[in-house]
Design a protein around this motif. Structure first.
Motif, PDB file in Angstrom:
ATOM      1  N   ASP A   1       2.896  13.732 -16.109  1.00 21.58           N
ATOM      2  CA  ASP A   1       2.803  12.973 -17.343  1.00 21.58           C
ATOM      3  C   ASP A   1       3.503  13.751 -18.450  1.00 21.58           C
ATOM      4  OD1 ASP A   1       2.200  11.508 -19.550  1.00 21.58           O
ATOM      5  OD2 ASP A   1       0.017  11.509 -19.242  1.00 21.58           O
ATOM      6  N   THR A   2       4.675  13.258 -18.881  1.00 23.64           N
ATOM      7  CA  THR A   2       5.448  13.948 -19.900  1.00 23.64           C
ATOM      8  C   THR A   2       5.157  13.419 -21.298  1.00 23.64           C
ATOM      9  OG1 THR A   2       7.295  12.431 -19.557  1.00 23.64           O
ATOM     10  CG2 THR A   2       7.291  14.466 -18.285  1.00 23.64           C
ATOM     11  N   ASN A   3       4.190  12.491 -21.426  1.00 22.85           N
ATOM     12  CA  ASN A   3       3.885  11.916 -22.726  1.00 22.85           C
ATOM     13  C   ASN A   3       2.891  12.760 -23.512  1.00 22.85           C
ATOM     14  OD1 ASN A   3       5.555   9.639 -22.318  1.00 22.85           O
ATOM     15  ND2 ASN A   3       3.959   8.675 -21.067  1.00 22.85           N
ATOM     16  N   GLN A   4       2.294  13.749 -22.886  1.00 22.92           N
ATOM     17  CA  GLN A   4       1.320  14.580 -23.557  1.00 22.92           C
ATOM     18  C   GLN A   4       2.006  15.791 -24.182  1.00 22.92           C
ATOM     19  OE1 GLN A   4      -2.363  15.188 -21.305  1.00 22.92           O
ATOM     20  NE2 GLN A   4      -1.561  13.830 -19.746  1.00 22.92           N
ATOM     21  N   THR A   5       1.235  16.548 -24.953  1.00 26.63           N
ATOM     22  CA  THR A   5       1.760  17.764 -25.557  1.00 26.63           C
ATOM     23  C   THR A   5       2.182  18.741 -24.465  1.00 26.63           C
ATOM     24  OG1 THR A   5       0.246  17.481 -27.406  1.00 26.63           O
ATOM     25  CG2 THR A   5       1.213  19.668 -27.099  1.00 26.63           C
ATOM     26  N   PRO A   6       3.368  19.362 -24.590  1.00 30.41           N
ATOM     27  CA  PRO A   6       3.804  20.326 -23.571  1.00 30.41           C
ATOM     28  C   PRO A   6       2.792  21.452 -23.396  1.00 30.41           C
ATOM     29  CG  PRO A   6       5.621  19.764 -25.040  1.00 30.41           C
ATOM     30  CD  PRO A   6       4.384  19.157 -25.633  1.00 30.41           C
ATOM     31  N   VAL A   7       2.704  21.949 -22.187  1.00 30.44           N
ATOM     32  CA  VAL A   7       1.796  23.062 -21.892  1.00 30.44           C
ATOM     33  C   VAL A   7       2.367  24.373 -22.421  1.00 30.44           C
ATOM     34  CG1 VAL A   7       0.734  24.376 -20.025  1.00 30.44           C
ATOM     35  CG2 VAL A   7       0.806  21.892 -19.898  1.00 30.44           C
ATOM     36  N   VAL A   8       3.683  24.552 -22.293  1.00 28.84           N
ATOM     37  CA  VAL A   8       4.354  25.758 -22.774  1.00 28.84           C
ATOM     38  C   VAL A   8       5.545  25.354 -23.632  1.00 28.84           C
ATOM     39  CG1 VAL A   8       5.665  27.823 -22.128  1.00 28.84           C
ATOM     40  CG2 VAL A   8       3.671  27.145 -20.773  1.00 28.84           C
ATOM     41  N   THR A   9       5.670  25.987 -24.790  1.00 26.83           N
ATOM     42  CA  THR A   9       6.829  25.772 -25.654  1.00 26.83           C
ATOM     43  C   THR A   9       7.266  27.110 -26.231  1.00 26.83           C
ATOM     44  OG1 THR A   9       6.024  23.582 -26.306  1.00 26.83           O
ATOM     45  CG2 THR A   9       7.737  24.553 -27.662  1.00 26.83           C
ATOM     46  N   THR A  10       8.558  27.375 -26.187  1.00 26.51           N
ATOM     47  CA  THR A  10       9.095  28.540 -26.888  1.00 26.51           C
ATOM     48  C   THR A  10      10.227  28.083 -27.799  1.00 26.51           C
ATOM     49  OG1 THR A  10      10.854  29.193 -25.337  1.00 26.51           O
ATOM     50  CG2 THR A  10       8.613  29.945 -24.834  1.00 26.51           C
ATOM     51  N   ASP A  11      10.401  28.800 -28.883  1.00 27.11           N
ATOM     52  CA  ASP A  11      11.459  28.476 -29.837  1.00 27.11           C
ATOM     53  C   ASP A  11      12.146  29.766 -30.255  1.00 27.11           C
ATOM     54  OD1 ASP A  11      13.135  27.350 -31.704  1.00 27.11           O
ATOM     55  OD2 ASP A  11      11.580  27.007 -33.198  1.00 27.11           O
ATOM     56  N   ALA A  12      13.392  29.935 -29.790  1.00 24.86           N
ATOM     57  CA  ALA A  12      14.196  31.120 -30.123  1.00 24.86           C
ATOM     58  C   ALA A  12      13.462  32.420 -29.795  1.00 24.86           C
ATOM     59  CB  ALA A  12      14.610  31.087 -31.587  1.00 24.86           C
ATOM     60  N   LEU A  13      12.726  32.429 -28.700  1.00 24.06           N
ATOM     61  CA  LEU A  13      11.957  33.613 -28.302  1.00 24.06           C
ATOM     62  C   LEU A  13      12.909  34.752 -27.944  1.00 24.06           C
ATOM     63  CD1 LEU A  13       8.955  34.364 -27.893  1.00 24.06           C
ATOM     64  CD2 LEU A  13       9.269  33.844 -25.469  1.00 24.06           C
TER      65      LEU A  13
END
Length: 308
Positions: free
Chosen positions: A2-14
């Motif tokens: 299910d890709t409609n939920q909030t992502p489990v892992v997110t990184t931004d410019a790590l």
């Protein structure tokens, strides 16, 4: 998945640097709930460093990361994450079961949970054996068992098939797929491309600390093609271009490559034969994940490898 939920892992410019060395260079990635995400890269590419930052084992130099909607690296008592990073570390003179009991007591789990995860990784019959007598593959499975305690929402596995024989690797692949089917999310790093191709929904490719690509396995491999060996080749080329388009045909040492699906093979064969062309071979081919991976990483490998 299910890709409609909030992502489990997110990184931004790590980002992680050690002096003037850049181990992880502005990595932005997303792991969706319920998927198996393969984090791919050669040794020294930055895979383990990225995972260690996600789990709060080291601090990033810049950028941000979140796990299950919470900032990564900060203590959250209710955060359900299990991990095996850089191989398991247990007391050699304790049994496998007693090692897991030690972990369970620290994390607030019962002995019943220990028995459950031992069964899950097929070590129930060897749980009483001392850890020092375990094979490398058994040690790896015990580490995975510790990661599975508490039925976590996210399971992070760093090279989970290290040390496993072919049968053990197959069992581990089946376990990972089963975890995802049960609704858990698995983020695993690996350099074994055939294994990733079989079990992962999406992949991220990292090299020299940079994320080169993030996509589904199918998108990364691209479409299928037909390989044709026929003579005379100039006449075969003319027919192939009429069927697949000028940009859909390439000459290769193995023959002509046509950007057509396997279903087109009978029609291509008939058209070639009707044109008086001798068809020696027509084969349906797909690029493997390994081929695509090496194309990408060979082109970007630096003279010096960054910190792993």
């Amino acid at each position: 998945m299910d890709t409609n939920q909030t992502p489990v892992v997110t990184t931004d410019a790590l980002t992680k640097t050690y002096g003037d060395r850049v181990a992880v260079d502005r990595v932005s990635m997303t792991v969706q709930r319920g998927e198996v995400y393969g984090f791919l890269g050669p040794n020294g590419a930055g895979k383990t460093t990225t995972l260690r930052m996600l789990l709060g084992l080291i601090r990033p130099t810049a950028g941000m990361a979140s796990i299950l909607g919470r900032p990564a690296g900060r203590p959250h008592p209710d955060l359900r994450v299990g991990a095996l990073i850089e191989g398991p570390g247990f007391h050699p003179y304790l049994s496998g079961r007693d090692n897991l009991r030690t972990v369970a007591r620290f994390r607030g789990f019962t002995d019943a949970e220990v028995d459950r995860v031992l069964e899950r990784v097929d070590l129930a019959g060897r749980g009483s054996d001392k850890y020092k007598g375990y094979s490398l593959g058994m040690k790896q499975r015990l580490g995975v068992a510790a990661a599975l305690m508490g039925d976590p929402e996210l399971i992070v596995l760093d090279e989970p098939t290290n040390g496993l024989d072919p049968a053990g690797m197959a069992d581990m692949r089946a376990l990972v797929v089963d975890l995802a089917r049960g609704g858990q999310t698995v983020l695993l790093s690996s350099h074994l491309l055939a294994e990733v191709q079989e079990i992962c929904d999406r992949v991220g490719v990292i090299n020299s600390g940079r994320l080169l690509l993030e996509s589904t396995v199918a998108e990364m491999r691209g479409g299928s093609s037909l390989r044709v060996r026929a003579t005379p080749e100039p006449a075969a080329l003319a027919v192939a271009m009429r069927l697949a388009g000028d940009d859909g045909v390439r000459r290769t040492p193995a023959g002509l490559s046509l950007d057509l699906s396997a279903d087109a093979a009978p029609h291509v064969t008939r058209e070639l034969v009707n044109a008086g062309i001798d068809v020696h071979e027509i084969t349906h081919t797909e690029r493997s994940l390994e081929e695509v991976f090496f194309e990408m990483t060979t082109a970007t490998t630096p003279e010096k490898e960054p910190v792993a």
